[in-house]
Design a protein around this motif. Sequence first.
Motif, mmCIF file in Angstrom:
data_model
loop_
_atom_site.group_PDB
_atom_site.id
_atom_site.type_symbol
_atom_site.label_atom_id
_atom_site.label_comp_id
_atom_site.label_asym_id
_atom_site.label_seq_id
_atom_site.Cartn_x
_atom_site.Cartn_y
_atom_site.Cartn_z
ATOM 1 N N SER A 105 -5.380 6.657 -2.478
ATOM 2 C CA SER A 105 -6.789 6.570 -2.058
ATOM 3 C C SER A 105 -7.243 5.116 -1.978
ATOM 4 N N ARG A 106 -6.832 4.282 -2.922
ATOM 5 C CA ARG A 106 -7.216 2.863 -2.866
ATOM 6 C C ARG A 106 -6.580 2.157 -1.671
ATOM 7 N N LEU A 107 -5.323 2.501 -1.382
ATOM 8 C CA LEU A 107 -4.649 1.914 -0.223
ATOM 9 C C LEU A 107 -5.348 2.326 1.063
ATOM 10 N N ARG A 108 -5.745 3.596 1.152
ATOM 11 C CA ARG A 108 -6.460 4.066 2.344
ATOM 12 C C ARG A 108 -7.770 3.284 2.530
ATOM 13 N N ARG A 109 -8.511 3.092 1.437
ATOM 14 C CA ARG A 109 -9.762 2.327 1.526
ATOM 15 C C ARG A 109 -9.494 0.859 1.872
ATOM 16 N N TRP A 127 7.946 -4.097 -14.160
ATOM 17 C CA TRP A 127 7.258 -4.822 -15.243
ATOM 18 C C TRP A 127 6.883 -6.230 -14.778
ATOM 19 N N LEU A 128 7.819 -6.880 -14.094
ATOM 20 C CA LEU A 128 7.586 -8.228 -13.570
ATOM 21 C C LEU A 128 6.456 -8.219 -12.540
ATOM 22 N N TYR A 129 6.477 -7.231 -11.657
ATOM 23 C CA TYR A 129 5.425 -7.106 -10.656
ATOM 24 C C TYR A 129 4.061 -6.945 -11.315
ATOM 25 N N ARG A 130 4.011 -6.163 -12.392
ATOM 26 C CA ARG A 130 2.747 -5.951 -13.088
ATOM 27 C C ARG A 130 2.201 -7.270 -13.635
ATOM 28 N N LEU A 131 3.076 -8.071 -14.247
ATOM 29 C CA LEU A 131 2.655 -9.398 -14.730
ATOM 30 C C LEU A 131 2.170 -10.260 -13.564
ATOM 31 N N ALA A 132 2.944 -10.257 -12.477
ATOM 32 C CA ALA A 132 2.609 -11.088 -11.318
ATOM 33 C C ALA A 132 1.283 -10.662 -10.701
ATOM 34 N N GLU A 185 6.541 3.127 -6.878
ATOM 35 C CA GLU A 185 6.748 1.845 -7.555
ATOM 36 C C GLU A 185 5.431 1.081 -7.676
ATOM 37 N N MET A 186 4.595 1.189 -6.657
ATOM 38 C CA MET A 186 3.277 0.568 -6.727
ATOM 39 C C MET A 186 2.467 1.163 -7.869
ATOM 40 N N ALA A 187 2.504 2.490 -7.993
ATOM 41 C CA ALA A 187 1.750 3.163 -9.057
ATOM 42 C C ALA A 187 2.217 2.681 -10.420
ATOM 43 N N SER A 188 3.521 2.537 -10.557
ATOM 44 C CA SER A 188 4.065 2.065 -11.832
ATOM 45 C C SER A 188 3.678 0.612 -12.095
ATOM 46 N N ALA A 189 3.786 -0.238 -11.068
ATOM 47 C CA ALA A 189 3.452 -1.649 -11.230
ATOM 48 C C ALA A 189 1.975 -1.856 -11.539
ATOM 49 N N LEU A 190 1.128 -1.048 -10.922
ATOM 50 C CA LEU A 190 -0.311 -1.170 -11.128
ATOM 51 C C LEU A 190 -0.800 -0.355 -12.325
ATOM 52 N N ASP A 191 0.091 0.490 -12.852
ATOM 53 C CA ASP A 191 -0.226 1.340 -13.991
ATOM 54 C C ASP A 191 -1.420 2.260 -13.702
ATOM 55 N N ILE A 192 -1.363 2.885 -12.514
ATOM 56 C CA ILE A 192 -2.378 3.858 -12.122
ATOM 57 C C ILE A 192 -1.669 5.061 -11.499
ATOM 58 N N PRO A 193 -2.331 6.217 -11.447
ATOM 59 C CA PRO A 193 -1.702 7.406 -10.854
ATOM 60 C C PRO A 193 -1.403 7.211 -9.366
ATOM 61 N N LEU A 194 -0.386 7.937 -8.898
ATOM 62 C CA LEU A 194 -0.002 7.868 -7.492
ATOM 63 C C LEU A 194 -1.167 8.236 -6.584
#
Length: 197
Positions: free
Chosen positions: A160-164, A70-75, A146-155
């Motif tokens: 795919s975004r990380l690859r790009r 949750w904190l990461y999402r705010l940050a 954890e990234m997916a949860s922090a960014l609130d997007i599917p794994l």
Amino acid sequence: MTDWELIQQYREGTTNALGELFDRHQGQLYRLAQRMLGNADEAEDAVSEIWMRVMKHIPQYRHDAQFSTWLYRLAINYLIDTSRKRVRDSLLYINSEMRIPSSEDPDLHCEKRFQSALVHHALGQLSPAQRMLIIMRDLENMPLKEMASALDIPLSAVKSRLRRARQAFKRIASQDQRIPGQEAVGTARLTYQGFLQ
């Protein structure tokens, strides 16, 4: 004591519980902010602003995700917004106060510092969202879930975004770069493979 227990104590009136939460997470927030913004002073300001937002929004925290997520999402939201407002050159800060450890060869130290400058310069040319993905995964070693949860997007979207983002970084880093403040060195490019997994 868990983060959730500290939050409950804070909600019940124990004000120093929030201070303990801050002490627990400020190092991670600072590293994230400095890597995203590239400036120690601005990173400190960002951590303060992020924490003020935490204090404002902590009553809405429902424990449906880990507090750190949750904190990461705010940050992340704050840092991406901040990055969009900044002039590109301000992203390329290199800490001039960096001292050479007595045990380290000065030439090796200069080479490491220049490599770091190349990485920061290349990161500074990415969009804020791409820069954040690379920082989270390749510099902070955050798990993909954890990234997916922090960014609130599917794994799958994270992957795919990380690859790009990595492809964009590699494309930029493989070109000759002239580092602001180090023009006398000439141009250079990143040649090592260890940065991106």
